[in-house]
Motif scaffolding. Structure first.
Motif, PDB file in Angstrom:
ATOM      1  N   LEU A 141     -11.625 -81.201 -35.626  1.00 35.53           N
ATOM      2  CA  LEU A 141     -11.886 -80.503 -34.000  1.00 35.53           C
ATOM      3  C   LEU A 141     -12.826 -79.708 -33.761  1.00 35.53           C
ATOM      4  N   VAL A 142     -12.587 -78.461 -34.184  1.00 28.15           N
ATOM      5  CA  VAL A 142     -12.506 -76.786 -34.165  1.00 28.15           C
ATOM      6  C   VAL A 142     -13.775 -76.546 -34.910  1.00 28.15           C
ATOM      7  N   GLY A 143     -13.658 -77.754 -35.965  1.00 27.98           N
ATOM      8  CA  GLY A 143     -14.986 -76.790 -37.167  1.00 27.98           C
ATOM      9  C   GLY A 143     -16.478 -77.857 -36.134  1.00 27.98           C
ATOM     10  N   SER A 144     -15.965 -78.907 -36.048  1.00 22.99           N
ATOM     11  CA  SER A 144     -17.435 -79.265 -35.453  1.00 22.99           C
ATOM     12  C   SER A 144     -17.290 -78.360 -33.415  1.00 22.99           C
ATOM     13  N   ALA A 145     -16.536 -78.180 -33.116  1.00 27.22           N
ATOM     14  CA  ALA A 145     -17.070 -77.416 -32.022  1.00 27.22           C
ATOM     15  C   ALA A 145     -17.780 -76.132 -32.352  1.00 27.22           C
ATOM     16  N   LEU A 146     -17.486 -75.291 -33.433  1.00 24.57           N
ATOM     17  CA  LEU A 146     -18.237 -73.964 -33.921  1.00 24.57           C
ATOM     18  C   LEU A 146     -18.794 -74.796 -34.580  1.00 24.57           C
ATOM     19  N   LEU A 147     -19.728 -75.415 -34.786  1.00 20.12           N
ATOM     20  CA  LEU A 147     -21.196 -75.826 -35.990  1.00 20.12           C
ATOM     21  C   LEU A 147     -20.753 -75.427 -37.225  1.00 20.12           C
ATOM     22  N   ILE A 148     -19.301 -75.523 -37.753  1.00 20.73           N
ATOM     23  CA  ILE A 148     -18.963 -75.530 -39.290  1.00 20.73           C
ATOM     24  C   ILE A 148     -19.259 -76.027 -39.957  1.00 20.73           C
ATOM     25  N   LYS A 149     -20.563 -75.823 -40.962  1.00 23.87           N
ATOM     26  CA  LYS A 149     -21.073 -76.737 -42.356  1.00 23.87           C
ATOM     27  C   LYS A 149     -20.597 -75.725 -43.415  1.00 23.87           C
ATOM     28  N   PRO A 150     -19.186 -77.169 -44.302  1.00 24.78           N
ATOM     29  CA  PRO A 150     -18.192 -76.430 -45.415  1.00 24.78           C
ATOM     30  C   PRO A 150     -19.371 -76.206 -46.164  1.00 24.78           C
ATOM     31  N   LEU A 151     -19.584 -75.592 -47.130  1.00 21.71           N
ATOM     32  CA  LEU A 151     -19.576 -75.677 -48.774  1.00 21.71           C
ATOM     33  C   LEU A 151     -18.488 -76.264 -49.650  1.00 21.71           C
ATOM     34  N   LEU A 152     -18.574 -77.392 -50.191  1.00 16.34           N
ATOM     35  CA  LEU A 152     -18.168 -77.865 -51.287  1.00 16.34           C
ATOM     36  C   LEU A 152     -19.093 -77.366 -52.893  1.00 16.34           C
ATOM     37  N   HIS A 153     -17.953 -77.240 -53.313  1.00 15.08           N
ATOM     38  CA  HIS A 153     -18.220 -76.986 -55.011  1.00 15.08           C
ATOM     39  C   HIS A 153     -17.085 -78.520 -55.872  1.00 15.08           C
ATOM     40  N   LEU A 154     -17.733 -78.300 -57.201  1.00 16.75           N
ATOM     41  CA  LEU A 154     -17.216 -78.805 -58.012  1.00 16.75           C
ATOM     42  C   LEU A 154     -16.299 -78.418 -59.035  1.00 16.75           C
ATOM     43  N   GLU A 155     -14.927 -77.834 -59.353  1.00 10.97           N
ATOM     44  CA  GLU A 155     -14.188 -76.914 -60.069  1.00 10.97           C
ATOM     45  C   GLU A 155     -13.205 -77.268 -60.602  1.00 10.97           C
ATOM     46  N   GLY A 156     -13.304 -77.900 -62.107  1.00  8.94           N
ATOM     47  CA  GLY A 156     -12.379 -79.128 -63.110  1.00  8.94           C
ATOM     48  C   GLY A 156     -12.371 -80.115 -62.552  1.00  8.94           C
ATOM     49  N   GLY A 157     -13.581 -80.921 -61.933  1.00 13.97           N
ATOM     50  CA  GLY A 157     -13.456 -82.346 -61.966  1.00 13.97           C
ATOM     51  C   GLY A 157     -12.563 -82.191 -61.131  1.00 13.97           C
ATOM     52  N   ARG A 158     -12.325 -81.401 -59.973  1.00 12.23           N
ATOM     53  CA  ARG A 158     -12.486 -81.051 -58.015  1.00 12.23           C
ATOM     54  C   ARG A 158     -12.848 -80.744 -57.287  1.00 12.23           C
ATOM     55  N   ILE A 159     -13.021 -81.690 -56.437  1.00 15.07           N
ATOM     56  CA  ILE A 159     -13.971 -80.953 -55.265  1.00 15.07           C
ATOM     57  C   ILE A 159     -13.429 -79.883 -54.654  1.00 15.07           C
ATOM     58  N   VAL A 160     -13.670 -79.141 -54.057  1.00 11.44           N
ATOM     59  CA  VAL A 160     -13.238 -77.959 -53.395  1.00 11.44           C
ATOM     60  C   VAL A 160     -14.007 -76.770 -52.615  1.00 11.44           C
ATOM     61  N   PRO A 161     -13.080 -76.529 -51.484  1.00 19.23           N
ATOM     62  CA  PRO A 161     -14.100 -75.414 -49.858  1.00 19.23           C
ATOM     63  C   PRO A 161     -14.785 -74.076 -51.383  1.00 19.23           C
ATOM     64  N   LEU A 162     -16.029 -74.035 -51.110  1.00 18.42           N
ATOM     65  CA  LEU A 162     -16.343 -72.480 -51.512  1.00 18.42           C
ATOM     66  C   LEU A 162     -16.561 -71.761 -50.039  1.00 18.42           C
ATOM     67  N   GLU A 163     -16.868 -72.545 -48.947  1.00 17.56           N
ATOM     68  CA  GLU A 163     -17.235 -70.990 -47.892  1.00 17.56           C
ATOM     69  C   GLU A 163     -17.465 -71.630 -46.264  1.00 17.56           C
ATOM     70  N   LYS A 164     -17.161 -71.691 -45.548  1.00 18.31           N
ATOM     71  CA  LYS A 164     -17.683 -72.181 -44.798  1.00 18.31           C
ATOM     72  C   LYS A 164     -19.001 -71.234 -43.993  1.00 18.31           C
ATOM     73  N   VAL A 165     -20.406 -71.811 -43.444  1.00 21.01           N
ATOM     74  CA  VAL A 165     -20.786 -71.116 -42.556  1.00 21.01           C
ATOM     75  C   VAL A 165     -21.174 -71.671 -41.976  1.00 21.01           C
ATOM     76  N   ARG A 166     -21.557 -71.130 -40.472  1.00 21.56           N
ATOM     77  CA  ARG A 166     -22.202 -72.146 -39.234  1.00 21.56           C
ATOM     78  C   ARG A 166     -23.283 -72.175 -38.985  1.00 21.56           C
ATOM     79  N   THR A 167     -23.792 -73.393 -38.946  1.00 16.65           N
ATOM     80  CA  THR A 167     -25.250 -73.848 -38.372  1.00 16.65           C
ATOM     81  C   THR A 167     -25.097 -74.596 -39.649  1.00 16.65           C
ATOM     82  N   ALA A 168     -26.693 -75.611 -39.582  1.00 20.33           N
ATOM     83  CA  ALA A 168     -26.749 -76.128 -41.138  1.00 20.33           C
ATOM     84  C   ALA A 168     -28.163 -75.612 -41.597  1.00 20.33           C
ATOM     85  N   THR A 169     -28.785 -74.468 -41.096  1.00 14.36           N
ATOM     86  CA  THR A 169     -29.671 -74.190 -41.040  1.00 14.36           C
ATOM     87  C   THR A 169     -29.140 -73.048 -41.919  1.00 14.36           C
TER      88      THR A 169
END
Length: 142
Positions: free
Chosen positions: A39-67
């Motif tokens: 809910l908070v992430g959607s309200a703030l237009l948070i777009k999480p960037l994720l990556h694969l690390e050791g075969g697992r999906i892990v958060p990398l960073e959070k960015v505001r807006t799709a652009t």
């Protein structure tokens, strides 16, 4: 057989995969994030960037807006490629035009690009990331 497996593991260890999800809804439904965070992430237009690390999906960073998220995704791929010959795959789910635009920008920014593919992800991955997701996999060829 052991030599092939060894080479495959070495290439996988040097391969980088980054991706972005357009909505937090599918991560919430899959139990990856809680309802409050969604809910908070959607309200703030948070777009999480994720990556694969050791075969697992892990958060990398959070960015505001799709652009900004797509710009950062592109920068991460360029940094991962460095100055070595690479193969790149741009993956998407129901975002063909954005994937093609991203691929075109990467073509201009990666002087050692050997091969570039644009592909749509399958249902198994799609159910977790949702429509609009974009990913980039960078794999050294040498």
């Amino acid at each position: 057989m052991h030599e092939v497996a060894s080479i495959a593991r070495a290439v996988a260890a040097r391969t980088q995969t980054y991706f972005y999800v357009d909505t937090l809804e599918y991560l919430r439904k899959g139990g990856r994030i809680g309802a409050a965070a969604s809910l908070v992430g959607s309200a703030l237009l948070i777009k999480p960037l994720l990556h694969l690390e050791g075969g697992r999906i892990v958060p990398l960073e959070k960015v505001r807006t799709a652009t900004r998220a797509l710009s950062r995704l592109e920068d991460l791929a360029v940094a991962a490629a460095g100055t070595t010959p690479v193969e790149v795959a741009v993956q998407h789910l129901s975002a063909q035009s954005r994937a093609e635009a991203l691929a075109e920008r990467l073509t201009r920014r990666l002087p050692e690009l050997v091969r570039l593919s644009v592909v749509e992800v399958g249902a198994v991955i799609g159910v977790h990331v949702g429509p609009g997701a974009l990913g980039i996999t960078v794999s050294p060829t040498g």
